[in-house]
Motif scaffolding. Structure first.
Motif, PDB file in Angstrom:
ATOM      1  N   GLY A  83     -22.338  60.990 108.532  1.00  0.00           N
ATOM      2  CA  GLY A  83     -22.206  60.742 109.961  1.00  0.00           C
ATOM      3  C   GLY A  83     -22.869  59.445 110.344  1.00  0.00           C
ATOM      4  O   GLY A  83     -23.741  58.941 109.630  1.00  0.00           O
ATOM      5  N   ILE A  84     -22.464  58.879 111.460  1.00  0.00           N
ATOM      6  CA  ILE A  84     -23.029  57.642 111.973  1.00  0.00           C
ATOM      7  C   ILE A  84     -23.825  57.951 113.233  1.00  0.00           C
ATOM      8  O   ILE A  84     -23.303  58.553 114.172  1.00  0.00           O
ATOM      9  CB  ILE A  84     -21.923  56.608 112.291  1.00  0.00           C
ATOM     10  N   ALA A  85     -25.097  57.545 113.241  1.00  0.00           N
ATOM     11  CA  ALA A  85     -25.927  57.730 114.426  1.00  0.00           C
ATOM     12  C   ALA A  85     -25.665  56.581 115.388  1.00  0.00           C
ATOM     13  O   ALA A  85     -25.544  55.424 114.979  1.00  0.00           O
ATOM     14  CB  ALA A  85     -27.402  57.772 114.038  1.00  0.00           C
ATOM     15  N   ALA A  86     -25.557  56.889 116.661  1.00  0.00           N
ATOM     16  CA  ALA A  86     -25.345  55.873 117.689  1.00  0.00           C
ATOM     17  C   ALA A  86     -26.240  56.188 118.879  1.00  0.00           C
ATOM     18  O   ALA A  86     -26.475  57.348 119.196  1.00  0.00           O
ATOM     19  CB  ALA A  86     -23.878  55.842 118.120  1.00  0.00           C
ATOM     20  N   THR A  87     -26.743  55.149 119.526  1.00  0.00           N
ATOM     21  CA  THR A  87     -27.620  55.359 120.675  1.00  0.00           C
ATOM     22  C   THR A  87     -26.820  55.844 121.872  1.00  0.00           C
ATOM     23  O   THR A  87     -25.594  55.822 121.886  1.00  0.00           O
ATOM     24  CB  THR A  87     -28.337  54.050 121.044  1.00  0.00           C
ATOM     25  N   ALA A  91     -36.958  50.672 103.064  1.00  0.00           N
ATOM     26  CA  ALA A  91     -37.818  51.197 104.121  1.00  0.00           C
ATOM     27  C   ALA A  91     -37.627  50.406 105.410  1.00  0.00           C
ATOM     28  O   ALA A  91     -37.515  50.979 106.499  1.00  0.00           O
ATOM     29  CB  ALA A  91     -39.282  51.140 103.682  1.00  0.00           C
ATOM     30  N   ILE A  92     -37.571  49.084 105.294  1.00  0.00           N
ATOM     31  CA  ILE A  92     -37.389  48.252 106.489  1.00  0.00           C
ATOM     32  C   ILE A  92     -36.022  48.501 107.108  1.00  0.00           C
ATOM     33  O   ILE A  92     -35.887  48.622 108.332  1.00  0.00           O
ATOM     34  CB  ILE A  92     -37.570  46.763 106.125  1.00  0.00           C
ATOM     35  N   MET A  93     -34.991  48.587 106.268  1.00  0.00           N
ATOM     36  CA  MET A  93     -33.632  48.810 106.781  1.00  0.00           C
ATOM     37  C   MET A  93     -33.513  50.153 107.482  1.00  0.00           C
ATOM     38  O   MET A  93     -32.815  50.289 108.488  1.00  0.00           O
ATOM     39  CB  MET A  93     -32.622  48.724 105.635  1.00  0.00           C
ATOM     40  N   SER A  94     -34.199  51.163 106.948  1.00  0.00           N
ATOM     41  CA  SER A  94     -34.067  52.502 107.517  1.00  0.00           C
ATOM     42  C   SER A  94     -34.785  52.641 108.845  1.00  0.00           C
ATOM     43  O   SER A  94     -34.505  53.564 109.608  1.00  0.00           O
ATOM     44  CB  SER A  94     -34.592  53.553 106.529  1.00  0.00           C
ATOM     45  N   LEU A  95     -35.715  51.735 109.150  1.00  0.00           N
ATOM     46  CA  LEU A  95     -36.435  51.809 110.421  1.00  0.00           C
ATOM     47  C   LEU A  95     -35.479  51.658 111.601  1.00  0.00           C
ATOM     48  O   LEU A  95     -35.560  52.387 112.582  1.00  0.00           O
ATOM     49  CB  LEU A  95     -37.518  50.722 110.484  1.00  0.00           C
ATOM     50  N   GLY A  96     -34.567  50.709 111.485  1.00  0.00           N
ATOM     51  CA  GLY A  96     -33.621  50.484 112.568  1.00  0.00           C
ATOM     52  C   GLY A  96     -32.388  51.342 112.499  1.00  0.00           C
ATOM     53  O   GLY A  96     -31.596  51.381 113.451  1.00  0.00           O
ATOM     54  N   ARG A  97     -32.195  52.028 111.354  1.00  0.00           N
ATOM     55  CA  ARG A  97     -31.054  52.929 111.165  1.00  0.00           C
ATOM     56  C   ARG A  97     -29.713  52.241 111.451  1.00  0.00           C
ATOM     57  O   ARG A  97     -28.734  52.890 111.806  1.00  0.00           O
ATOM     58  CB  ARG A  97     -31.208  54.184 112.023  1.00  0.00           C
ATOM     59  N   GLY A  98     -29.688  50.908 111.319  1.00  0.00           N
ATOM     60  CA  GLY A  98     -28.445  50.170 111.484  1.00  0.00           C
ATOM     61  C   GLY A  98     -27.894  50.188 112.898  1.00  0.00           C
ATOM     62  O   GLY A  98     -26.699  49.939 113.105  1.00  0.00           O
ATOM     63  N   GLN A  99     -28.744  50.455 113.896  1.00  0.00           N
ATOM     64  CA  GLN A  99     -28.247  50.615 115.264  1.00  0.00           C
ATOM     65  C   GLN A  99     -27.671  49.323 115.829  1.00  0.00           C
ATOM     66  O   GLN A  99     -26.682  49.352 116.574  1.00  0.00           O
ATOM     67  CB  GLN A  99     -29.364  51.134 116.171  1.00  0.00           C
ATOM     68  N   TRP A 112     -20.328  70.968 114.607  1.00  0.00           N
ATOM     69  CA  TRP A 112     -21.200  69.939 115.161  1.00  0.00           C
ATOM     70  C   TRP A 112     -21.111  68.707 114.261  1.00  0.00           C
ATOM     71  O   TRP A 112     -21.945  68.471 113.406  1.00  0.00           O
ATOM     72  CB  TRP A 112     -22.613  70.498 115.217  1.00  0.00           C
ATOM     73  N   ASN A 113     -20.077  67.887 114.440  1.00  0.00           N
ATOM     74  CA  ASN A 113     -19.833  66.757 113.542  1.00  0.00           C
ATOM     75  C   ASN A 113     -19.459  65.490 114.308  1.00  0.00           C
ATOM     76  O   ASN A 113     -18.596  64.730 113.883  1.00  0.00           O
ATOM     77  CB  ASN A 113     -18.728  67.113 112.544  1.00  0.00           C
ATOM     78  N   THR A 114     -20.104  65.263 115.447  1.00  0.00           N
ATOM     79  CA  THR A 114     -19.779  64.101 116.272  1.00  0.00           C
ATOM     80  C   THR A 114     -19.958  62.801 115.512  1.00  0.00           C
ATOM     81  O   THR A 114     -19.115  61.893 115.598  1.00  0.00           O
ATOM     82  CB  THR A 114     -20.672  64.083 117.533  1.00  0.00           C
ATOM     83  N   GLY A 115     -21.046  62.678 114.743  1.00  0.00           N
ATOM     84  CA  GLY A 115     -21.284  61.457 113.979  1.00  0.00           C
ATOM     85  C   GLY A 115     -20.207  61.190 112.952  1.00  0.00           C
ATOM     86  O   GLY A 115     -19.847  60.031 112.696  1.00  0.00           O
ATOM     87  N   ASN A 116     -19.662  62.251 112.371  1.00  0.00           N
ATOM     88  CA  ASN A 116     -18.582  62.092 111.395  1.00  0.00           C
ATOM     89  C   ASN A 116     -17.294  61.631 112.074  1.00  0.00           C
ATOM     90  O   ASN A 116     -16.582  60.757 111.564  1.00  0.00           O
ATOM     91  CB  ASN A 116     -18.356  63.430 110.682  1.00  0.00           C
ATOM     92  N   ILE A 117     -17.003  62.189 113.253  1.00  0.00           N
ATOM     93  CA  ILE A 117     -15.798  61.810 114.007  1.00  0.00           C
ATOM     94  C   ILE A 117     -15.862  60.342 114.408  1.00  0.00           C
ATOM     95  O   ILE A 117     -14.897  59.593 114.257  1.00  0.00           O
ATOM     96  CB  ILE A 117     -15.649  62.716 115.242  1.00  0.00           C
ATOM     97  N   VAL A 118     -17.022  59.919 114.923  1.00  0.00           N
ATOM     98  CA  VAL A 118     -17.187  58.514 115.333  1.00  0.00           C
ATOM     99  C   VAL A 118     -17.110  57.591 114.126  1.00  0.00           C
ATOM    100  O   VAL A 118     -16.511  56.509 114.188  1.00  0.00           O
ATOM    101  CB  VAL A 118     -18.519  58.335 116.086  1.00  0.00           C
ATOM    102  N   GLY A 119     -17.709  58.018 113.015  1.00  0.00           N
ATOM    103  CA  GLY A 119     -17.650  57.211 111.793  1.00  0.00           C
ATOM    104  C   GLY A 119     -16.230  56.979 111.328  1.00  0.00           C
ATOM    105  O   GLY A 119     -15.867  55.874 110.894  1.00  0.00           O
ATOM    106  N   HIS A 120     -15.395  58.007 111.395  1.00  0.00           N
ATOM    107  CA  HIS A 120     -13.983  57.864 111.036  1.00  0.00           C
ATOM    108  C   HIS A 120     -13.248  56.964 112.031  1.00  0.00           C
ATOM    109  O   HIS A 120     -12.435  56.128 111.632  1.00  0.00           O
ATOM    110  CB  HIS A 120     -13.304  59.238 111.006  1.00  0.00           C
ATOM    111  N   HIS A 121     -13.540  57.124 113.313  1.00  0.00           N
ATOM    112  CA  HIS A 121     -12.826  56.381 114.360  1.00  0.00           C
ATOM    113  C   HIS A 121     -13.035  54.877 114.211  1.00  0.00           C
ATOM    114  O   HIS A 121     -12.093  54.088 114.404  1.00  0.00           O
ATOM    115  CB  HIS A 121     -13.300  56.844 115.738  1.00  0.00           C
ATOM    116  N   TYR A 122     -14.250  54.474 113.865  1.00  0.00           N
ATOM    117  CA  TYR A 122     -14.564  53.045 113.754  1.00  0.00           C
ATOM    118  C   TYR A 122     -14.520  52.521 112.324  1.00  0.00           C
ATOM    119  O   TYR A 122     -14.794  51.344 112.092  1.00  0.00           O
ATOM    120  CB  TYR A 122     -15.943  52.765 114.365  1.00  0.00           C
ATOM    121  N   GLY A 123     -14.208  53.376 111.374  1.00  0.00           N
ATOM    122  CA  GLY A 123     -14.104  52.935 109.992  1.00  0.00           C
ATOM    123  C   GLY A 123     -15.441  52.724 109.311  1.00  0.00           C
ATOM    124  O   GLY A 123     -15.518  52.039 108.283  1.00  0.00           O
ATOM    125  N   PHE A 124     -16.515  53.318 109.852  1.00  0.00           N
ATOM    126  CA  PHE A 124     -17.817  53.193 109.207  1.00  0.00           C
ATOM    127  C   PHE A 124     -17.866  53.979 107.901  1.00  0.00           C
ATOM    128  O   PHE A 124     -18.587  53.611 106.969  1.00  0.00           O
ATOM    129  CB  PHE A 124     -18.926  53.699 110.133  1.00  0.00           C
TER     130      PHE A 124
END
Length: 450
Positions: A349-353, A278-286, A328-340
């Protein structure tokens, strides 16, 4: 040096929140944008550190991250003031002068509720909600039910706003509670914490605009609901759904109802083990995401050079104009680009601010210009809608969602607004014509009476 950078960021964010343009209330963009970055990049990481969940020892560029955040918030703050001074005398305050013109009628709100509920039911059974969403076909026809759910959002907000202006009117209370329950149920089907919490938070924001202020008891109730229902329902529900095996969307609908009524999610042993999650999900790893982007972009990973923005523009084009537009897969594209995420994973997908997206595309200059434009937009929203606008809670909710994700999400919503307004105007005209015809018929009938 890292501690000094953190202090600089904290001071800039607090100053931006406190020294804001006159009459910009606590749920204006001037307050909320700095608050967002303060919560996600200072408060939540501190909570993770003190709870022992994450000591952030793997971070490699925290000093640069916090200096970048300070620069972005400072650019937002300064440009909001520049725009405020430059636009002196411009105060349209449209939604204060013309409140709820199109949507404030009872029959109009009822029509929006019916359309929205119909869209929600069709969307759930057609696979737009839940774990099967990745397997559904994407085309113009399948997106229509999701578009219709916007009317449920609108009926929900209008009815709760009217409840405060007409507290004794039972009609608005009934519509308000039906729409709230429908949206929360939709959140349960989507298996999303934010989708469950968003309608509740919006009700609280509406109450806040009308003078209500939360006490410590309200915060405790909200925290207990978060830990005792939202988190366990989402996390345990995902595990149980995989164990049970869901073949069709109808099976998924039955599973959600059965799982909700079984109270299986209220397992105290499992709940005790979900505290760290629960605590980890609050920040969503940003913080970790931004640290990786700042550390590797231009060094071991190539600059994206505006790709996510071009992708957003392509997606904004309606599918009937461009049937072959990308998914609509921007988070997936970014995740692949950075190796997340692995290159074989096309679902995650990776959420980014917004600051993260600006930096990965155009570097420090992109952050300065991009956040400066956000500052200008904050002031113009304040000028156009007014500090006590009925749109303020909606703008507040979307601000948090838009800052926490890619620009494409904001463009998708903005793209739908003209069509929504057009349909609202048509509905309004139909209802006016219907009323005029009934009035003419009654008048004619009365004239022919002996």
């Amino acid at each position: 040096m890292t501690f000094a950078a953190i202090c600089i960021f904290a001071i800039v964010a607090v100053l931006a929140m406190r020294v804001r343009p006159k009459a910009a209330g606590p749920i204006s963009l001037h307050f909320l944008v700095p608050l967002f970055y303060l919560v996600f990049f200072l408060f939540v990481p501190a909570l993770e550190l003190f709870s022992g969940v994450n000591d952030h020892s793997r971070a490699r560029s925290l000093r640069d991250v916090y200096l970048l955040l300070a620069l972005g918030v400072a650019s937002f703050w300064l440009m909001s003031w520049v725009a405020y001074i430059a636009s002196a005398g411009l105060a349209l305050r449209l939604t204060e002068r013309y409140p709820l013109v199109l949507v404030g009628r009872r029959d109009m709100t009822f029509m929006m509720l019916v359309l929205g509920l119909s869209g929600l039911v069709i969307a759930v059974y057609s696979g737009h909600y839940g774990l099967a969403i990745a397997d559904r076909p994407v085309n113009m026809t399948t997106n229509i039910p999701v578009f219709m759910t916007h009317f449920l959002d609108l009926a929900f907000f209008v009815s709760w706003w009217q409840c405060h202006h007409y507290p004794r009117d039972r009609y608005w209370r009934i519509i308000a509670w039906i729409s709230l329950l429908a949206l929360v149920l939709g959140g349960l089907f989507s298996n999303s914490k934010l989708a469950i919490l968003a309608p509740i938070l919006l009700v609280l924001l509406v109450k806040y605009v009308h003078g209500w202020r939360p006490s410590i008891v309200h915060y405790l109730i909200f925290a207990i609901g978060l830990l005792m229902f939202v988190f366990p329902f989402v996390y345990i529900g995902r595990v149980r759904a995989l164990e049970v095996g869901i073949d069709t969307q109808a099976d998924f609908v039955r599973f959600v109802f059965d799982f909700l009524l079984s109270l299986e999610w209220l397992d105290f042993e499992v709940l005790a083990g979900l505290t760290d999650e629960a605590i980890m999900s609050l920040g969503r790893g940003q913080l970790a995401v931004l640290d990786e982007i700042v550390t590797t972009t231009g060094v071991t990973v190539a600059w994206i050079d505006g790709y996510t923005y071009r992708h957003a523009i392509e997606i904004a084009v309606p599918r009937f104009i461009n049937p072959d537009k990308p998914d609509w897969n921007t988070g997936n594209i970014v995740g692949h680009h950075y190796g997340f995420i692995p290159t074989t994973d096309y679902l995650s997908g990776i959420a980014a601010t917004q600051i993260s997206e600006m930096y990965m595309n155009f570097g420090v200059l992109g952050v300065v210009i991009g956040m400066g434009l956000w500052g200008v937009m904050a002031t113009m929203m304040h000028r156009i809608f007014g500090p006590k606008s009925w749109m303020a809670p909606v703008i507040a909710m979307n601000t948090f969602q838009w800052q926490e994700t890619y620009l494409v999400h904001m463009i998708i919503i903005l793209r739908d607004i003209p069509l929504i307004l057009t349909l609202l105007i048509l509905l309004h005209l139909i209802l006016i014509l219907h009323g005029a015809l009934i009035h003419a018929a009654r008048k004619s009938h009365a004239a022919h009476r002996p």
